[in-house]
Motif scaffolding. Structure first.
Motif, PDB file in Angstrom:
ATOM      1  N   ASP A  64       1.910   6.488   6.062  1.00  0.00           N
ATOM      2  CA  ASP A  64       3.331   6.417   5.760  1.00  0.00           C
ATOM      3  C   ASP A  64       3.541   5.878   4.348  1.00  0.00           C
ATOM      4  O   ASP A  64       2.703   5.149   3.807  1.00  0.00           O
ATOM      5  N   GLU A  65       4.688   6.222   3.766  1.00  0.00           N
ATOM      6  CA  GLU A  65       5.076   5.636   2.484  1.00  0.00           C
ATOM      7  C   GLU A  65       5.559   4.206   2.711  1.00  0.00           C
ATOM      8  O   GLU A  65       6.052   3.882   3.789  1.00  0.00           O
ATOM      9  N   PRO A  66       5.420   3.343   1.704  1.00  0.00           N
ATOM     10  CA  PRO A  66       4.728   3.573   0.432  1.00  0.00           C
ATOM     11  C   PRO A  66       3.237   3.286   0.551  1.00  0.00           C
ATOM     12  O   PRO A  66       2.829   2.370   1.272  1.00  0.00           O
ATOM     13  N   ARG A  67       2.426   4.076  -0.140  1.00  0.00           N
ATOM     14  CA  ARG A  67       0.975   3.903  -0.134  1.00  0.00           C
ATOM     15  C   ARG A  67       0.585   3.046  -1.341  1.00  0.00           C
ATOM     16  O   ARG A  67       0.686   3.483  -2.482  1.00  0.00           O
ATOM     17  N   SER A  68       0.156   1.826  -1.052  1.00  0.00           N
ATOM     18  CA  SER A  68      -0.168   0.866  -2.107  1.00  0.00           C
ATOM     19  C   SER A  68      -1.678   0.699  -2.212  1.00  0.00           C
ATOM     20  O   SER A  68      -2.358   0.448  -1.213  1.00  0.00           O
ATOM     21  N   VAL A  69      -2.207   0.839  -3.425  1.00  0.00           N
ATOM     22  CA  VAL A  69      -3.647   0.740  -3.673  1.00  0.00           C
ATOM     23  C   VAL A  69      -3.893  -0.390  -4.658  1.00  0.00           C
ATOM     24  O   VAL A  69      -3.280  -0.446  -5.727  1.00  0.00           O
ATOM     25  N   GLN A  70      -4.821  -1.269  -4.299  1.00  0.00           N
ATOM     26  CA  GLN A  70      -5.134  -2.390  -5.182  1.00  0.00           C
ATOM     27  C   GLN A  70      -6.329  -2.058  -6.077  1.00  0.00           C
ATOM     28  O   GLN A  70      -7.340  -1.539  -5.603  1.00  0.00           O
ATOM     29  N   ILE A  71      -6.208  -2.379  -7.361  1.00  0.00           N
ATOM     30  CA  ILE A  71      -7.304  -2.172  -8.310  1.00  0.00           C
ATOM     31  C   ILE A  71      -7.759  -3.517  -8.857  1.00  0.00           C
ATOM     32  O   ILE A  71      -6.994  -4.473  -8.928  1.00  0.00           O
ATOM     33  N   MET A  72      -9.042  -3.560  -9.240  1.00  0.00           N
ATOM     34  CA  MET A  72      -9.644  -4.814  -9.695  1.00  0.00           C
ATOM     35  C   MET A  72     -10.488  -4.556 -10.925  1.00  0.00           C
ATOM     36  O   MET A  72     -11.239  -3.595 -10.987  1.00  0.00           O
ATOM     37  N   GLY A  73     -10.359  -5.423 -11.929  1.00  0.00           N
ATOM     38  CA  GLY A  73     -11.157  -5.326 -13.137  1.00  0.00           C
ATOM     39  C   GLY A  73     -10.640  -6.291 -14.176  1.00  0.00           C
ATOM     40  O   GLY A  73      -9.669  -7.020 -13.954  1.00  0.00           O
ATOM     41  N   ALA A  74     -11.298  -6.293 -15.348  1.00  0.00           N
ATOM     42  CA  ALA A  74     -10.934  -7.248 -16.390  1.00  0.00           C
ATOM     43  C   ALA A  74     -10.683  -6.597 -17.741  1.00  0.00           C
ATOM     44  O   ALA A  74     -10.328  -7.281 -18.693  1.00  0.00           O
ATOM     45  N   ASP A  75     -10.856  -5.280 -17.826  1.00  0.00           N
ATOM     46  CA  ASP A  75     -10.659  -4.578 -19.089  1.00  0.00           C
ATOM     47  C   ASP A  75      -9.352  -3.780 -19.025  1.00  0.00           C
ATOM     48  O   ASP A  75      -9.180  -2.953 -18.132  1.00  0.00           O
ATOM     49  N   PRO A  76      -8.417  -4.020 -19.949  1.00  0.00           N
ATOM     50  CA  PRO A  76      -7.111  -3.345 -19.870  1.00  0.00           C
ATOM     51  C   PRO A  76      -7.202  -1.827 -19.821  1.00  0.00           C
ATOM     52  O   PRO A  76      -6.507  -1.192 -19.008  1.00  0.00           O
TER      53      PRO A  76
END
Length: 328
Positions: A64-76
């Motif tokens: 179902d909406e909204p589909r939220s995805v988490q991203i991880m990192g340190a470089d813009p």
């Protein structure tokens, strides 16, 4: 409450948890009352995007909406690229991880380690917000340690960068998961922002959800570990927030049926070999506190067959149901 164009049906959000909030668990929590469910974190390292693990984490079919995805990192730039990659694969909201306390994440200066470098935080947020045309949200802790709580400063940087909602785990990175969550710090952060704020940490009951919303002024609560083995906690919280009354606990028969449905979805999503192994921790959580649970977990964890695992779960709960009926 809205995040960009998306209206959340309840102020209850499933927190991203590595190895837990896969598509089957997200869908189950949404069915049981979560207004949004955030995916496991996806690395910004493009070398990993072709891996089977990342492909599964980018699989949102049927959600179902909204589909939220988490991203991880340190470089813009890498974070901006990761945001574009995930939007192309169905993400409708990008969430940035600046809250994970795990050593392997902090050792590469990602997760909550970023809180020590406010200038870098700003560069990452500006890069990601500028890279995609979907809402971008942020998850943080209150600071790196108790001597450097800078959640208010980070929150201001986030709002100025165009972040559309902020989730705050009410502990520092140094605290890990020990001690009490700092709801006063969350309240202080909420007081300087106009964007929605999600309070996270130690919210384990419907009554606690009400207390935390009232104490912090937050717009929603984010539930993590309390949903493990208890995905119906979302409907319990929703009902209590709406009526002030407690829903009755689910029956053993309903717990059995929810768990069996969850197992079937895990097998379908991962295949039998991985599905059985992913299921073990969920079976342990669902059976926690049940009579003879320890012996059952010891036995079921030795099984490699989906059919046998499913049968043992069915038999375990049916025995509990029969014993309860005889006692009554």
């Amino acid at each position: 409450m809205r995040i960009g164009p998306y209206h959340l049906s309840t102020p209850l959000i499933l927190a991203p948890m590595a190895g837990v909030t896969d598509r089957p668990f997200r869908q189950l929590c949404r069915e049981l009352g979560a207004g949004m469910a955030v995916s496991e974190m996806v690395s910004s390292n493009s070398l990993l995007w072709g891996s089977e693990k990342t492909r599964r984490r980018a699989d949102h079919r049927g959600e179902d909406e909204p589909r939220s995805v988490q991203i991880m990192g340190a470089d813009p730039q890498m974070m901006a690229d990761a945001a574009r990659f995930n939007v192309a694969n169905g993400a409708q909201i990008i969430d940035i991880n600046m809250g994970c306390p795990a050593k392997k994440v902090c050792n590469v200066q990602a997760g909550s380690a970023l809180l020590r470098d406010e200038a870098l935080v700003g560069r990452i947020l500006n890069a990601v917000v500028g890279a995609v045309d979907v809402p971008v949200t942020l998850k943080i802790r209150t600071g790196w340690d108790r001597e450097s709580r800078n959640g208010v400063e980070i929150a201001r940087i986030a709002e100025n960068a165009g972040i559309q909602a902020l989730a705050i785990h009410g502990r520092t990175r140094a605290d890990g998961y020990s001690g009490d969550a700092e709801y006063d710090t969350i309240a202080a952060i909420k007081s300087v922002l106009t964007i929605p704020v999600f309070a996270n940490g130690d919210i384990t009951t419907p009554e606690k959800a009400r207390q935390v919303l009232d104490a912090t002024g937050a717009d929603a609560v984010m539930i993590g570990r309390a949903a493990q083995g208890r995905p119906w906690i979302f409907r319990e919280m929703e009902h209590f927030l709406r009526t002030g009354e407690r829903l009755p606990e689910p029956s053993l028969a309903e717990i059995r049926d929810i768990l069996l449905g969850h197992l079937n979805n895990l097998y379908a999503f991962y295949g039998e070999y991985t599905g059985v192994r992913m299921a073990r921790k969920h079976i342990s959580w669902y059976s926690k506190g049940q009579r003879h649970g320890a012996a059952f977990r010891q036995a079921v964890n030795r099984e490699d067959s989906a059919e046998q695992q499913r049968q043992m779960v069915d038999e375990f709960f049916n025995r509990l149901i029969a014993d309860g009926e005889m006692a009554a």
